[in-house]
Design an enzyme around this catalytic site. Structure first.
Site, PDB file in Angstrom:
ATOM      1  N   HIS A  34      -3.125   0.532  -3.905  1.00 46.04           N
ATOM      2  CA  HIS A  34      -3.304  -0.491  -2.882  1.00 46.04           C
ATOM      3  C   HIS A  34      -2.223  -1.546  -3.100  1.00 46.04           C
ATOM      4  O   HIS A  34      -1.617  -1.621  -4.172  1.00 46.04           O
ATOM      5  CB  HIS A  34      -4.681  -1.127  -2.997  1.00 46.04           C
ATOM      6  CG  HIS A  34      -5.795  -0.208  -2.620  1.00 46.04           C
ATOM      7  ND1 HIS A  34      -7.098  -0.650  -2.477  1.00 46.04           N
ATOM      8  CD2 HIS A  34      -5.825   1.113  -2.355  1.00 46.04           C
ATOM      9  CE1 HIS A  34      -7.864   0.358  -2.142  1.00 46.04           C
ATOM     10  NE2 HIS A  34      -7.125   1.445  -2.070  1.00 46.04           N
ATOM     11  N   GLU A  87      -2.432  -4.719  -3.680  1.00 49.66           N
ATOM     12  CA  GLU A  87      -2.728  -5.606  -4.793  1.00 49.66           C
ATOM     13  C   GLU A  87      -2.439  -4.930  -6.136  1.00 49.66           C
ATOM     14  O   GLU A  87      -1.870  -5.546  -7.042  1.00 49.66           O
ATOM     15  CB  GLU A  87      -4.199  -6.051  -4.756  1.00 49.66           C
ATOM     16  CG  GLU A  87      -4.584  -6.793  -3.494  1.00 49.66           C
ATOM     17  CD  GLU A  87      -5.112  -5.899  -2.374  1.00 49.66           C
ATOM     18  OE1 GLU A  87      -5.830  -6.426  -1.507  1.00 49.66           O
ATOM     19  OE2 GLU A  87      -4.822  -4.683  -2.370  1.00 49.66           O
ATOM     20  N   CYS A 108      -9.591  -3.571  -6.248  1.00 47.39           N
ATOM     21  CA  CYS A 108      -8.601  -4.631  -6.446  1.00 47.39           C
ATOM     22  C   CYS A 108      -9.266  -5.918  -6.916  1.00 47.39           C
ATOM     23  O   CYS A 108      -8.715  -6.635  -7.759  1.00 47.39           O
ATOM     24  CB  CYS A 108      -7.818  -4.855  -5.157  1.00 47.39           C
ATOM     25  SG  CYS A 108      -6.851  -3.381  -4.680  1.00 47.39           S
ATOM     26  N   SER A 125      -8.399  -8.729   2.951  1.00 44.50           N
ATOM     27  CA  SER A 125      -9.455  -8.974   1.976  1.00 44.50           C
ATOM     28  C   SER A 125      -9.486  -7.843   0.942  1.00 44.50           C
ATOM     29  O   SER A 125      -9.532  -6.674   1.310  1.00 44.50           O
ATOM     30  CB  SER A 125     -10.795  -9.062   2.717  1.00 44.50           C
ATOM     31  OG  SER A 125     -11.842  -9.362   1.853  1.00 44.50           O
ATOM     32  N   ASN A 160       0.829  -1.187   0.000  1.00 46.76           N
ATOM     33  CA  ASN A 160       0.000   0.000   0.000  1.00 46.76           C
ATOM     34  C   ASN A 160       0.879   1.258   0.000  1.00 46.76           C
ATOM     35  O   ASN A 160       1.738   1.411   0.862  1.00 46.76           O
ATOM     36  CB  ASN A 160      -0.903  -0.045   1.244  1.00 46.76           C
ATOM     37  CG  ASN A 160      -1.962   1.001   1.225  1.00 46.76           C
ATOM     38  OD1 ASN A 160      -1.655   2.177   1.281  1.00 46.76           O
ATOM     39  ND2 ASN A 160      -3.212   0.584   1.173  1.00 46.76           N
ATOM     40  N   CYS A 213     -10.397  -4.996  -1.711  1.00 43.44           N
ATOM     41  CA  CYS A 213     -11.509  -4.060  -1.899  1.00 43.44           C
ATOM     42  C   CYS A 213     -12.144  -4.270  -3.277  1.00 43.44           C
ATOM     43  O   CYS A 213     -11.628  -5.023  -4.109  1.00 43.44           O
ATOM     44  CB  CYS A 213     -10.992  -2.632  -1.760  1.00 43.44           C
ATOM     45  SG  CYS A 213     -10.042  -2.083  -3.210  1.00 43.44           S
TER      46      CYS A 213
END
Length: 156
Positions: A52, A54, A84, A79, A41, A81
């Site tokens: 982010h 990912e 992503c 987890s 991030n 978003c």
């Protein structure tokens, strides 16, 4: 390597973000048991709205062939978003392994309803990393949630 070992690599990425003053979320992209992309991030560090963990891992993997995405697994400490998760669907990544989803539940239902295998390892280390960050930086965390329209409704 197995899922837990790959997740340890994503955790290393999350800790890089934390060391830089960012939100501790990390990710890696794996193709054929080889890490091809790492990321974390960068929202705060780069004053970004999209970096982010990912997204950073996907960007750092470079422009892969479609078949490589279709043979890949995305490992992320939290987890994913909706943004992503959308990238996962766009590139047809068939498998996502998450470190935990009790701190924030992302768009796992969206992924699963589109045929993506989602595995939650439920790792205490991932949960503790983010919970400690939130405890020590509540104003930053709440501002980030507010910025994206209140992802608080995604919390468990």
């Amino acid at each position: 390597m197995n899922d837990t070992q790959f997740m340890k690599e994503a955790i290393k990425e999350a800790k890089k973000s934390l060391k830089e003053g960012g939100v501790p979320i990390g990710a890696i992209l794996v193709v054929n048991d080889k890490i091809v992309g790492r990321g974390y991030n960068h929202l705060l560090q780069n004053n970004s709205v999209i970096l982010h963990g990912e997204m950073d891992a996907l960007e750092n993997a470079g422009r892969l062939k479609g078949i490589n995405y279709q043979k890949s697994t995305l490992y992320t400490t939290l987890s994913p978003c909706p943004m992503c998760s959308g990238a996962v669907l766009l590139y047809k990544i068939p498998r996502v392994v998450i470190g935990e989803n009790t701190t924030l539940m992302g768009a796992e239902v969206l992924l699963e309803s589109n045929g993506v295998e989602v595995i939650n390892l439920g790792l205490e280390e991932c949960r503790q990393l983010l919970e400690d960050y939130i405890k020590n930086n509540p104003e930053i965390w709440n501002a980030e949630l507010e910025r994206v329209g209140g992802l608080t409704d995604l919390k468990k």
